[in-house]
Design an enzyme around this catalytic site. Sequence first.
Site, PDB file in Angstrom:
ATOM      1  N   LYS A   1       1.824  -2.740   8.743  1.00 34.29           N
ATOM      2  CA  LYS A   1       3.107  -2.031   8.629  1.00 34.29           C
ATOM      3  C   LYS A   1       4.210  -2.978   9.077  1.00 34.29           C
ATOM      4  CE  LYS A   1       5.023   2.421  10.115  1.00 34.29           C
ATOM      5  NZ  LYS A   1       4.659   3.795  10.408  1.00 34.29           N
TER       6      LYS A   1
ATOM      7  N   ASP B   1       4.691  15.142  12.807  1.00 34.28           N
ATOM      8  CA  ASP B   1       5.014  14.926  11.385  1.00 34.28           C
ATOM      9  C   ASP B   1       3.730  14.984  10.554  1.00 34.28           C
ATOM     10  OD1 ASP B   1       6.720  14.617   9.251  1.00 34.28           O
ATOM     11  OD2 ASP B   1       6.820  12.434   9.394  1.00 34.28           O
TER      12      ASP B   1
ATOM     13  N   GLY C   1      10.335   0.492   6.220  1.00 36.68           N
ATOM     14  CA  GLY C   1       9.669  -0.724   5.779  1.00 36.68           C
ATOM     15  C   GLY C   1       8.467  -0.423   4.910  1.00 36.68           C
ATOM     16  N   GLU C   2       7.642  -1.437   4.766  1.00 39.70           N
ATOM     17  CA  GLU C   2       6.507  -1.320   3.854  1.00 39.70           C
ATOM     18  C   GLU C   2       5.198  -1.475   4.605  1.00 39.70           C
ATOM     19  OE1 GLU C   2       7.781  -3.096  -0.438  1.00 39.70           O
ATOM     20  OE2 GLU C   2       7.152  -4.506   1.083  1.00 39.70           O
TER      21      GLU C   2
ATOM     22  N   LEU D   1       0.835  -1.211   0.000  1.00 41.09           N
ATOM     23  CA  LEU D   1       0.000   0.000   0.000  1.00 41.09           C
ATOM     24  C   LEU D   1       0.860   1.247   0.000  1.00 41.09           C
ATOM     25  CD1 LEU D   1      -2.540  -1.103   2.737  1.00 41.09           C
ATOM     26  CD2 LEU D   1      -3.066  -0.729   0.331  1.00 41.09           C
ATOM     27  N   GLY D   2       2.007   1.131   0.633  1.00 42.83           N
ATOM     28  CA  GLY D   2       2.887   2.285   0.707  1.00 42.83           C
ATOM     29  C   GLY D   2       4.222   1.888   1.297  1.00 42.83           C
ATOM     30  N   GLU D   3       5.131   2.812   1.212  1.00 39.91           N
ATOM     31  CA  GLU D   3       6.457   2.557   1.771  1.00 39.91           C
ATOM     32  C   GLU D   3       6.793   3.651   2.749  1.00 39.91           C
ATOM     33  OE1 GLU D   3       9.544   1.879  -1.230  1.00 39.91           O
ATOM     34  OE2 GLU D   3       7.878   1.154  -2.452  1.00 39.91           O
ATOM     35  N   GLY D   4       7.564   3.274   3.750  1.00 39.48           N
ATOM     36  CA  GLY D   4       7.993   4.277   4.701  1.00 39.48           C
ATOM     37  C   GLY D   4       9.489   4.223   4.834  1.00 39.48           C
ATOM     38  N   ALA D   5       9.992   4.985   5.778  1.00 34.57           N
ATOM     39  CA  ALA D   5      11.437   5.077   5.950  1.00 34.57           C
ATOM     40  C   ALA D   5      12.039   3.719   6.327  1.00 34.57           C
ATOM     41  CB  ALA D   5      11.742   6.116   7.013  1.00 34.57           C
TER      42      ALA D   5
HETATM   43  P1  ATP Z   1       7.672   7.585   6.931  1.00 32.40           P
HETATM   44  O1  ATP Z   1       8.219   7.671   8.324  1.00 32.40           O
HETATM   45  O2  ATP Z   1       8.685   7.448   5.863  1.00 32.40           O
HETATM   46  O3  ATP Z   1       6.663   8.664   6.659  1.00 32.40           O
HETATM   47  P2  ATP Z   1       6.499   5.155   7.825  1.00 32.40           P
HETATM   48  O4  ATP Z   1       7.492   4.056   7.735  1.00 32.40           O
HETATM   49  O5  ATP Z   1       6.266   5.678   9.178  1.00 32.40           O
HETATM   50  O6  ATP Z   1       6.820   6.283   6.834  1.00 32.40           O
HETATM   51  P3  ATP Z   1       3.696   5.244   7.206  1.00 32.40           P
HETATM   52  O7  ATP Z   1       3.744   6.713   6.939  1.00 32.40           O
HETATM   53  O8  ATP Z   1       2.928   4.799   8.399  1.00 32.40           O
HETATM   54  O9  ATP Z   1       5.161   4.603   7.251  1.00 32.40           O
HETATM   55  O10 ATP Z   1       3.137   4.502   5.922  1.00 32.40           O
HETATM   56  C1  ATP Z   1       3.749   4.667   4.660  1.00 32.40           C
HETATM   57  C2  ATP Z   1       2.670   4.727   3.581  1.00 32.40           C
HETATM   58  O11 ATP Z   1       1.921   3.493   3.578  1.00 32.40           O
HETATM   59  C3  ATP Z   1       1.630   5.817   3.754  1.00 32.40           C
HETATM   60  O12 ATP Z   1       2.066   7.048   3.243  1.00 32.40           O
HETATM   61  C4  ATP Z   1       0.444   5.216   2.983  1.00 32.40           C
HETATM   62  O13 ATP Z   1       0.610   5.377   1.599  1.00 32.40           O
HETATM   63  C5  ATP Z   1       0.559   3.716   3.263  1.00 32.40           C
HETATM   64  N1  ATP Z   1      -0.264   3.357   4.427  1.00 32.40           N
HETATM   65  C6  ATP Z   1       0.119   3.414   5.711  1.00 32.40           C
HETATM   66  N2  ATP Z   1      -0.863   3.029   6.541  1.00 32.40           N
HETATM   67  C7  ATP Z   1      -1.913   2.717   5.756  1.00 32.40           C
HETATM   68  C8  ATP Z   1      -3.267   2.291   6.026  1.00 32.40           C
HETATM   69  N3  ATP Z   1      -3.680   2.111   7.264  1.00 32.40           N
HETATM   70  N4  ATP Z   1      -4.100   2.085   4.970  1.00 32.40           N
HETATM   71  C9  ATP Z   1      -3.666   2.284   3.712  1.00 32.40           C
HETATM   72  N5  ATP Z   1      -2.418   2.699   3.396  1.00 32.40           N
HETATM   73  C10 ATP Z   1      -1.547   2.920   4.395  1.00 32.40           C
END
Ligand code: ATP
Length: 479
Positions: free
Chosen positions: A38, A130, A21-22, A15-19
């Site tokens: 996550k 953030d 993981g996925e 669904l998305g990627e973060g710093a």
């Molecule tokens: P970062 O710190 O790089 O912003 P992160 O590792 O903390 O990212 P998130 O921001 O929680 O990760 O999630 C990354 C992406 O995954 C989001 O921008 C979104 O596109 C997708 N995503 C996260 N949670 C959900 C959810 N509950 N439903 C649908 N998509 C999601």
Amino acid sequence: MSTEFVEGWEMLHTLGEGAFGEVKLLLNKVSGDAVAMKIVDLVKNANVTTSIKKEIAIHKKLNHPHIIKVYGNRKEQGVEYIFLEYASGGELFDRIEPDIGMKPQDAQKYFRHLISGVEYLHSLGIVHRDIKPENLLLDEHDNLKITDFGMATIFRMNGKDRMLDKQCGTLPYVAPEVLSGKQYHGEPADIWSCGVVLVAMLGGELPWDSPTNHCEDYVSWKECGITKQPWCKIENLALSILRRILNHSPPRRYKVSEIKQHQWFTKQFKDQGTPVKLPGTPLKKKIKLNRDSTGREEAILACSQPVHCDRTNQNHCDELQDRTSIGKKQVGLCSFSQPTNPEHMLLTSQCLGTQTQSGSNQTPLHRLVKRMTRCIMNTDFDKTRKELERLLDLFGYTWRECPQGTFTISCKDIRKMDLTFKANAMSLNGVSVLLDFRLSHGCGIDFKRHFLKIRGKLKPFISEVPMTWSLADATNTIP
Ligand code: ATP
Ligand code: MG
């Protein structure tokens, strides 16, 4: 290909990627319930072990309509899995038209949701730190939901406020006092970021790189320069609330109570906002939070067809839940409903025929994801790949294709920051191809700019068949 994660739960696409993981989509094969998972690899990112614990502990305290819910978490072989309410409407930045923004009435709606979520957070003594459109998701009813508590912290304990000192956030959204190197109050810092989100929604661009005296755009705003972009496209009443929110001085900055009374916030627009296009009947899933004997909230997924709430399902959901979670245990009781609406299988019926590419007839494995950054190509898989490769070279992107049909594309954004996005080519029926673009890292609004530029050049090959946002993902073909 989808894989079975826990018995009965299928792990589908990213669904998305973060710093660190996925985030993957999990689907219960029997009930059709969807959960976002996550994944944080603690072996690869050993330095985040403590912060991820904090993120989970804070996120688990929260229960509000404008905040993504946490169902539970579990740690297995050095990987932390966090189970989250699935937001099928995509990310807020996807609704922002670069350099244009969105209808003010839509911006007002989302801003009200955001302020409601932030007010709740602050009432619990928590700051997010953030807030940005990439961390604001939308559900199937177009409700905004705050997520990503990776930077969140507690600023009030037992009624006593403490000052914060960690410099964190995302530069264009962060408040000036956070960058000053001095201690700062949590609440005004979040309010500032909400103001920048509002500018992005109303103007389709960010007002500055960072709120420092080295940044000309910021200095100009401080000195009342509203003749420049993006300010000159924003109407006076909206500018008036922005002036008070984006006030350099934290004590003089608007508080939530003042924002809620401002005329722009309360005004009724003559025209309706953009109607919500629902992707068929939403999952009939209600999440009630009850309190157990210790006062801890427990999540109950209560659904319309309790007939499916058998022991097997109960066990499956329990398996997803953490039994050793931080703080007091969160207990999950689940019952389920079937996503019966035929539109949920839109891709199956309209694009793939009745069979998915793996040859399976498992129709519930198709989920609707509302995303604008897609197009349907009338070229076949190889021709689409070749055309995309040609364009990526033409525009000077750094890119790689791995596996075939999945492109990772990198460049610098408008503010010279790193931007990475993915393009996935998915063969629909051997004739046309779904080209799906997704942000990996960087500014969401600028990612959309790049998508529009690429789509412009792809135009001769884009199918005229109207593609609505409700096109489902061919889950078993998305890597
Ligand atoms: P970062 O710190 O790089 O912003 P992160 O590792 O903390 O990212 P998130 O921001 O929680 O990760 O999630 C990354 C992406 O995954 C989001 O921008 C979104 O596109 C997708 N995503 C996260 N949670 C959900 C959810 N509950 N439903 C649908 N998509 C999601
Ligand atoms: Mg994030």
